[in-house]
Design an enzyme around this catalytic site. Structure first.
Site, PDB file in Angstrom:
ATOM      1  N   GLU A  75      44.783  10.454  36.453  1.00  0.00           N
ATOM      2  CA  GLU A  75      46.143   9.882  37.224  1.00  0.00           C
ATOM      3  C   GLU A  75      45.393   9.276  38.337  1.00  0.00           C
ATOM      4  O   GLU A  75      44.380   9.265  38.492  1.00  0.00           O
ATOM      5  CB  GLU A  75      46.587  11.360  38.438  1.00  0.00           C
ATOM      6  CG  GLU A  75      47.024  12.394  37.130  1.00  0.00           C
ATOM      7  CD  GLU A  75      48.724  12.196  36.844  1.00  0.00           C
ATOM      8  OE1 GLU A  75      49.174  11.802  36.884  1.00  0.00           O
ATOM      9  OE2 GLU A  75      47.593  11.759  35.135  1.00  0.00           O
ATOM     10  N   LYS A 131      55.012  14.631  34.128  1.00  0.00           N
ATOM     11  CA  LYS A 131      54.787  16.456  34.162  1.00  0.00           C
ATOM     12  C   LYS A 131      55.304  16.408  35.664  1.00  0.00           C
ATOM     13  O   LYS A 131      55.972  17.568  35.458  1.00  0.00           O
ATOM     14  CB  LYS A 131      53.809  16.806  33.335  1.00  0.00           C
ATOM     15  CG  LYS A 131      52.610  15.738  34.099  1.00  0.00           C
ATOM     16  CD  LYS A 131      51.738  14.648  33.337  1.00  0.00           C
ATOM     17  CE  LYS A 131      51.496  14.227  34.691  1.00  0.00           C
ATOM     18  NZ  LYS A 131      49.446  13.293  34.172  1.00  0.00           N
ATOM     19  N   GLY A 169      49.345  14.773  26.353  1.00  0.00           N
ATOM     20  CA  GLY A 169      49.079  13.165  25.487  1.00  0.00           C
ATOM     21  C   GLY A 169      49.684  12.832  23.798  1.00  0.00           C
ATOM     22  O   GLY A 169      51.292  13.298  23.781  1.00  0.00           O
ATOM     23  N   LYS A 216      52.047  20.271  33.270  1.00  0.00           N
ATOM     24  CA  LYS A 216      51.913  20.617  32.155  1.00  0.00           C
ATOM     25  C   LYS A 216      52.513  22.202  31.695  1.00  0.00           C
ATOM     26  O   LYS A 216      53.341  22.446  31.185  1.00  0.00           O
ATOM     27  CB  LYS A 216      50.431  20.099  31.325  1.00  0.00           C
ATOM     28  CG  LYS A 216      51.071  19.247  31.747  1.00  0.00           C
ATOM     29  CD  LYS A 216      49.375  17.743  31.206  1.00  0.00           C
ATOM     30  CE  LYS A 216      49.218  16.839  31.403  1.00  0.00           C
ATOM     31  NZ  LYS A 216      48.092  15.903  31.255  1.00  0.00           N
ATOM     32  N   VAL A 255      53.225  16.534  28.096  1.00  0.00           N
ATOM     33  CA  VAL A 255      52.494  17.368  28.128  1.00  0.00           C
ATOM     34  C   VAL A 255      51.757  17.283  27.331  1.00  0.00           C
ATOM     35  O   VAL A 255      52.064  16.604  26.102  1.00  0.00           O
ATOM     36  CB  VAL A 255      53.095  18.750  27.612  1.00  0.00           C
ATOM     37  CG1 VAL A 255      52.090  20.241  27.852  1.00  0.00           C
ATOM     38  CG2 VAL A 255      53.786  19.456  28.532  1.00  0.00           C
ATOM     39  N   GLY A 263      40.938   4.967  31.763  1.00  0.00           N
ATOM     40  CA  GLY A 263      42.388   5.099  31.857  1.00  0.00           C
ATOM     41  C   GLY A 263      43.413   6.535  31.677  1.00  0.00           C
ATOM     42  O   GLY A 263      44.602   6.600  31.002  1.00  0.00           O
ATOM     43  N   GLU A 302      57.699  14.579  25.785  1.00  0.00           N
ATOM     44  CA  GLU A 302      56.767  14.092  25.287  1.00  0.00           C
ATOM     45  C   GLU A 302      56.102  14.241  25.249  1.00  0.00           C
ATOM     46  O   GLU A 302      54.619  15.277  25.718  1.00  0.00           O
ATOM     47  CB  GLU A 302      56.894  13.925  23.415  1.00  0.00           C
ATOM     48  CG  GLU A 302      55.822  14.319  22.138  1.00  0.00           C
ATOM     49  CD  GLU A 302      56.119  15.837  21.912  1.00  0.00           C
ATOM     50  OE1 GLU A 302      56.797  16.541  21.634  1.00  0.00           O
ATOM     51  OE2 GLU A 302      55.081  16.903  22.560  1.00  0.00           O
TER      52      GLU A 302
HETATM   53  N1  HSE Z   1      45.671  12.446  34.335  1.00  0.00           N
HETATM   54  C1  HSE Z   1      45.737  13.045  33.034  1.00  0.00           C
HETATM   55  C2  HSE Z   1      44.883  13.752  32.115  1.00  0.00           C
HETATM   56  C3  HSE Z   1      47.061  12.045  32.016  1.00  0.00           C
HETATM   57  O1  HSE Z   1      44.183  13.404  32.478  1.00  0.00           O
HETATM   58  O2  HSE Z   1      44.926  14.649  31.237  1.00  0.00           O
HETATM   59  C4  HSE Z   1      47.963  12.780  30.438  1.00  0.00           C
HETATM   60  O3  HSE Z   1      48.780  13.714  31.294  1.00  0.00           O
END
Ligand code: HSE
Length: 434
Positions: free
Chosen positions: A192, A107, A136, A207, A134, A189, A131
């Site tokens: 970022e 993004k 997930g 986003k 934005v 996980g 896709e």
């Molecule tokens: N670090 C981002 C979040 C990952 O937590 O939404 C998904 O874009």
């Protein structure tokens, strides 16, 4: 005839590994249902020897990820490394110039370089899939580009960052500190590589700028978005908000007003029982108010291996089946520049101060409020100390009547330099009809 896509994948972290496992697992499904075969002809990442959840030796390894672009057999490059510049940018630009399809979850890259990417995609007639960039696993890009067409969208409000939602919802629910909640989100996980972007609102703003580009036909831009993060929200704010019937959520919103499109990412108080107030863990939600469609709500997991790789696979299928849309909603030549931040409409605010526990403090505070044109709907003074603050300062929480953002901002400036409160007061707008 079976359509084959020959793929190179750069970035083998949580999402990259998830994509490879999904391709391995679903080969016959793709063949039977879409008559498509995905051949992974090259992979690349920082370290070849790191332990991974798939067998690296099954694939051709490239030490230099850019060499994947020179591989003639590869027609589709998937970038899952992130970052607005550097290698991700070089991969995108060179892939498009070399007539490769490009699929990414990045993004930050699209938000910063959307115009250039849009120009190149059109010029070279490539497929550009994003896709996964934005929300997930929520198919929001496809919904906006392909389903809600011819709809005038007046407003969207959304939770677009899984990490900050995980932190905010679990601080309130489990009574844990910001740092503990962040560490959990990183372990799962969601965050970022630099979690500052999750927390300071910039990831949500990246986003939101992408959604704005599709909805309002703009070149993606940060400049027109008011951005505030969640870093100053304390555990006590969750307790106090809850007493008033609210949860705290990091909200991204864009709304057509008489003065233009108002755009903002900021923590807000949201009714606990509303659609946005109920969203917890790393989930995301997007509420779209369309002129023709009415309210449309999409909710799901906003980060992590499964959801994000599911969106990458959806792009791969579109790419293989021949979808060739503009990168955003229109040709790059029809996108407008949007750089002006406009002022918000009036709304109620939550204010939290640590007020000096001495005679006259409260009357001084209320005088400052009335001088700033701010009137109060509710006020609570707590007879408790907060360990982070000096003993002779006590929390005061207020809910204002609707007021302009500029008026609150100037009150906060005045109070920050006053000695009747300790530390910078916290202020958060209250979302109506979340
Ligand atoms: N670090 C981002 C979040 C990952 O937590 O939404 C998904 O874009």
């Amino acid at each position: 005839m079976t359509k084959e896509l020959n793929i190179g994948i750069v970035g083998l972290g949580t999402v990259g590994s998830g994509v490879i496992k999904s391709i391995e697992k679903n080969r016959s499904y793709f063949k039977n249902n879409y008559n498509v075969e995905f051949n992974i002809l090259g992979i690349s990442a920082n370290s070849k020897n790191k332990e991974r959840s798939f067998n690296v030796s099954n694939y051709k390894w490239f030490d230099n990820p850019l060499d994947i672009i020179s591989e003639n057999n590869i027609d589709t490059v998937i970038e899952l490394i992130g970052g607005e510049d550097g290698l991700a940018y070089d991969l995108a630009i060179n892939s498009l110039k070399n007539d490769k399809n490009f699929i990414t979850a990045n993004k930050a890259l699209i938000s910063k370089h959307g115009e250039e990417l849009s120009i190149l995609t059109e010029k070279h007639k490539n497929f550009f899939g994003f896709e996964a960039s934005v929300a997930g696993g929520i198919p929001i890009i496809k919904t906006l580009k392909e389903s809600l067409i011819l709809n005038e969208i007046r407003k969207i409000y959304a939770i677009l960052n899984g990490t900050s939602n995980y932190i905010l919802s679990n601080m309130g629910k489990l009574n844990i500190s910001f740092d503990v909640a962040l560490k959990d989100a990183q372990d799962k996980g969601y965050a970022e590589s630099d979690p500052t972007l999750d927390i300071n609102g910039e990831d949500s703003a990246h986003k939101l700028s992408i959604l704005n580009s599709i909805i309002f036909s703009e070149i993606p831009s940060f400049k027109s978005i008011h951005i505030r993060g969640i870093e100053n929200i304390d555990l006590i704010d969750h307790h106090y908000s809850s007493e008033f019937g609210y949860n705290i959520r990091l909200i991204a919103l864009s709304q057509i007003t008489d003065n233009g499109v108002y755009k903002e990412v900021t923590p807000m108080l949201v009714d606990k029982d509303s659609s946005l107030g109920r969203v917890d863990e790393a989930n995301n939600i997007i509420k779209i108010i369309g002129q023709e469609s009415g309210d449309v709500v999409l909710e799901g997991q906003g980060a992590g291996e499964g959801p994000t790789s599911s969106s990458v696979i959806s792009d791969l299928i579109d790419c293989a089946t021949g979808s060739k849309l503009y990168l955003f909603s229109k040709s790059h030549s029809e996108l407008s520049n949007s750089t002006d931040k406009i002022s918000s409409e009036e709304r109620a605010y939550y204010l939290r101060f640590f007020l000096k526990d001495q005679k006259g403090s409260m009357s001084n505070l209320t005088k400052l409020l009335s001088d700033s044109n701010i009137s109060l709907d509710k006020i609570i003074q707590k007879d408790e100390n907060n360990n982070n603050n000096k003993d002779n300062f006590k929390p005061v929480i207020m809910i204002t009547y609707p007021v302009k953002k500029d008026e609150i901002d100037s009150l906060i400036d005045i109070l920050s330099s006053s000695d009747i409160v300790s530390s910078v007061p916290l202020h958060m707008p209250i979302l109506v009809k979340g």
